[in-house]
Scaffold this motif. Sequence first.
Motif, PDB file in Angstrom:
ATOM      1  N   ILE A 136       0.840  -1.197   0.000  1.00 18.30           N
ATOM      2  CA  ILE A 136       0.000   0.000   0.000  1.00 18.30           C
ATOM      3  C   ILE A 136       0.878   1.251   0.000  1.00 18.30           C
ATOM      4  O   ILE A 136       1.855   1.345   0.736  1.00 18.30           O
ATOM      5  CB  ILE A 136      -0.988   0.017   1.187  1.00 18.30           C
ATOM      6  CG1 ILE A 136      -1.977   1.181   1.034  1.00 18.30           C
ATOM      7  CG2 ILE A 136      -0.256   0.086   2.504  1.00 18.30           C
ATOM      8  CD1 ILE A 136      -3.137   1.123   2.007  1.00 18.30           C
ATOM      9  N   GLY A 137       0.572   2.158  -0.888  1.00 20.38           N
ATOM     10  CA  GLY A 137       1.322   3.397  -0.984  1.00 20.38           C
ATOM     11  C   GLY A 137       2.556   3.323  -1.869  1.00 20.38           C
ATOM     12  O   GLY A 137       3.247   4.319  -2.034  1.00 20.38           O
ATOM     13  N   LYS A 138       2.854   2.165  -2.436  1.00 19.21           N
ATOM     14  CA  LYS A 138       4.005   2.052  -3.345  1.00 19.21           C
ATOM     15  C   LYS A 138       3.716   2.857  -4.597  1.00 19.21           C
ATOM     16  O   LYS A 138       2.614   2.827  -5.126  1.00 19.21           O
ATOM     17  CB  LYS A 138       4.248   0.592  -3.743  1.00 19.21           C
ATOM     18  CG  LYS A 138       4.938  -0.216  -2.700  1.00 19.21           C
ATOM     19  CD  LYS A 138       6.405  -0.173  -2.948  1.00 19.21           C
ATOM     20  CE  LYS A 138       7.094  -1.184  -2.060  1.00 19.21           C
ATOM     21  NZ  LYS A 138       8.493  -1.130  -2.141  1.00 19.21           N
ATOM     22  N   LEU A 139       4.725   3.572  -5.067  1.00 20.25           N
ATOM     23  CA  LEU A 139       4.585   4.392  -6.268  1.00 20.25           C
ATOM     24  C   LEU A 139       5.556   3.923  -7.329  1.00 20.25           C
ATOM     25  O   LEU A 139       6.655   3.465  -7.025  1.00 20.25           O
ATOM     26  CB  LEU A 139       4.898   5.857  -5.950  1.00 20.25           C
ATOM     27  CG  LEU A 139       3.923   6.590  -5.058  1.00 20.25           C
ATOM     28  CD1 LEU A 139       4.465   7.965  -4.712  1.00 20.25           C
ATOM     29  CD2 LEU A 139       2.574   6.712  -5.711  1.00 20.25           C
ATOM     30  N   GLN A 175      -6.594  -6.939   3.647  1.00 19.02           N
ATOM     31  CA  GLN A 175      -5.489  -6.195   3.037  1.00 19.02           C
ATOM     32  C   GLN A 175      -5.976  -4.808   2.675  1.00 19.02           C
ATOM     33  O   GLN A 175      -6.879  -4.666   1.860  1.00 19.02           O
ATOM     34  CB  GLN A 175      -4.990  -6.896   1.771  1.00 19.02           C
ATOM     35  CG  GLN A 175      -4.084  -8.041   2.026  1.00 19.02           C
ATOM     36  CD  GLN A 175      -3.338  -8.419   0.752  1.00 19.02           C
ATOM     37  OE1 GLN A 175      -3.737  -8.116  -0.347  1.00 19.02           O
ATOM     38  NE2 GLN A 175      -2.223  -9.087   0.930  1.00 19.02           N
ATOM     39  N   GLN A 176      -5.370  -3.822   3.280  1.00 16.02           N
ATOM     40  CA  GLN A 176      -5.784  -2.460   2.970  1.00 16.02           C
ATOM     41  C   GLN A 176      -5.274  -2.059   1.602  1.00 16.02           C
ATOM     42  O   GLN A 176      -4.168  -2.417   1.204  1.00 16.02           O
ATOM     43  CB  GLN A 176      -5.264  -1.494   4.021  1.00 16.02           C
ATOM     44  CG  GLN A 176      -5.983  -1.618   5.337  1.00 16.02           C
ATOM     45  CD  GLN A 176      -5.929  -0.331   6.120  1.00 16.02           C
ATOM     46  OE1 GLN A 176      -5.033   0.486   5.945  1.00 16.02           O
ATOM     47  NE2 GLN A 176      -6.906  -0.122   6.970  1.00 16.02           N
ATOM     48  N   ASN A 177      -6.105  -1.316   0.884  1.00 19.69           N
ATOM     49  CA  ASN A 177      -5.652  -0.711  -0.360  1.00 19.69           C
ATOM     50  C   ASN A 177      -6.366   0.616  -0.552  1.00 19.69           C
ATOM     51  O   ASN A 177      -7.324   0.933   0.141  1.00 19.69           O
ATOM     52  CB  ASN A 177      -5.837  -1.649  -1.569  1.00 19.69           C
ATOM     53  CG  ASN A 177      -7.287  -1.940  -1.875  1.00 19.69           C
ATOM     54  OD1 ASN A 177      -8.122  -1.050  -1.908  1.00 19.69           O
ATOM     55  ND2 ASN A 177      -7.605  -3.196  -2.082  1.00 19.69           N
ATOM     56  N   ILE A 178      -5.871   1.388  -1.487  1.00 21.56           N
ATOM     57  CA  ILE A 178      -6.443   2.699  -1.787  1.00 21.56           C
ATOM     58  C   ILE A 178      -7.168   2.555  -3.120  1.00 21.56           C
ATOM     59  O   ILE A 178      -6.531   2.369  -4.157  1.00 21.56           O
ATOM     60  CB  ILE A 178      -5.344   3.776  -1.882  1.00 21.56           C
ATOM     61  CG1 ILE A 178      -4.515   3.789  -0.601  1.00 21.56           C
ATOM     62  CG2 ILE A 178      -5.955   5.139  -2.143  1.00 21.56           C
ATOM     63  CD1 ILE A 178      -3.211   4.536  -0.732  1.00 21.56           C
ATOM     64  N   SER A 179      -8.471   2.631  -3.078  1.00 21.00           N
ATOM     65  CA  SER A 179      -9.253   2.405  -4.290  1.00 21.00           C
ATOM     66  C   SER A 179      -9.263   3.649  -5.181  1.00 21.00           C
ATOM     67  O   SER A 179      -8.952   4.756  -4.742  1.00 21.00           O
ATOM     68  CB  SER A 179     -10.691   2.032  -3.932  1.00 21.00           C
ATOM     69  OG  SER A 179     -11.370   3.166  -3.413  1.00 21.00           O
ATOM     70  N   ILE A 221      -2.086   6.693   2.517  1.00 21.98           N
ATOM     71  CA  ILE A 221      -2.068   5.396   3.201  1.00 21.98           C
ATOM     72  C   ILE A 221      -3.126   5.372   4.305  1.00 21.98           C
ATOM     73  O   ILE A 221      -3.804   4.372   4.512  1.00 21.98           O
ATOM     74  CB  ILE A 221      -0.666   5.078   3.748  1.00 21.98           C
ATOM     75  CG1 ILE A 221       0.288   4.781   2.592  1.00 21.98           C
ATOM     76  CG2 ILE A 221      -0.697   3.907   4.724  1.00 21.98           C
ATOM     77  CD1 ILE A 221       1.743   4.656   2.994  1.00 21.98           C
ATOM     78  N   GLY A 222      -3.287   6.496   4.973  1.00 15.42           N
ATOM     79  CA  GLY A 222      -4.305   6.607   6.024  1.00 15.42           C
ATOM     80  C   GLY A 222      -5.725   6.452   5.506  1.00 15.42           C
ATOM     81  O   GLY A 222      -6.641   6.151   6.271  1.00 15.42           O
ATOM     82  N   PHE A 244       3.400  14.780  -6.331  1.00 14.29           N
ATOM     83  CA  PHE A 244       2.224  15.038  -5.485  1.00 14.29           C
ATOM     84  C   PHE A 244       1.903  13.815  -4.638  1.00 14.29           C
ATOM     85  O   PHE A 244       1.690  13.915  -3.429  1.00 14.29           O
ATOM     86  CB  PHE A 244       1.005  15.423  -6.331  1.00 14.29           C
ATOM     87  CG  PHE A 244      -0.251  15.537  -5.521  1.00 14.29           C
ATOM     88  CD1 PHE A 244      -0.519  16.692  -4.808  1.00 14.29           C
ATOM     89  CD2 PHE A 244      -1.142  14.473  -5.442  1.00 14.29           C
ATOM     90  CE1 PHE A 244      -1.668  16.787  -4.029  1.00 14.29           C
ATOM     91  CE2 PHE A 244      -2.287  14.560  -4.673  1.00 14.29           C
ATOM     92  CZ  PHE A 244      -2.552  15.724  -3.964  1.00 14.29           C
ATOM     93  N   LEU A 245       1.855  12.647  -5.273  1.00 15.00           N
ATOM     94  CA  LEU A 245       1.519  11.425  -4.541  1.00 15.00           C
ATOM     95  C   LEU A 245       2.587  11.061  -3.517  1.00 15.00           C
ATOM     96  O   LEU A 245       2.272  10.629  -2.407  1.00 15.00           O
ATOM     97  CB  LEU A 245       1.303  10.274  -5.521  1.00 15.00           C
ATOM     98  CG  LEU A 245       0.066  10.416  -6.410  1.00 15.00           C
ATOM     99  CD1 LEU A 245       0.089   9.385  -7.519  1.00 15.00           C
ATOM    100  CD2 LEU A 245      -1.206  10.323  -5.589  1.00 15.00           C
TER     101      LEU A 245
END
Length: 131
Positions: free
Chosen positions: A4-7, A55-59, A47-48, A38-39
């Motif tokens: 999560i949060g990988k760019l 498994q948390q993810n950012i939709s 991430i928050g 920006f990201l």
Amino acid sequence: GATIGKLGILSMPSATNQACVAILPRKNGFGRAFAFIFLRENREKLIGLGQGAAQQNISQVVLKKIPVLRPPVTIMQKFSIFAEPLFDSIRNLQCKNATLRRTRDLLLPKLISGEVDVSELEIAIPEEALI
């Protein structure tokens, strides 16, 4: 999940799944460098906003709701003229490093086994490279 949060910036056409979000500019002048920076700068906040029990993810839905302060197009164009070549250089160096790693991985076993003999080569090693 763990990523999560990988760019990353893709340098070739690719596919994603529900655990990955692709970000594409809708307007000219707002390129990959602006989006990436920006990201990266807002990574902890993003991430928050992660959702999911196992498994948390950012939709995409969550990401689309993030407000982005966008400078005027003229400033963004100047930024892109400055930043995009830097991102191109990073990509080129990453490709060169990958090629060097593959070359090392192919040559090292041959050097160790004696299949490739370099004992007769005259190689100048700069003094500052010696430890």
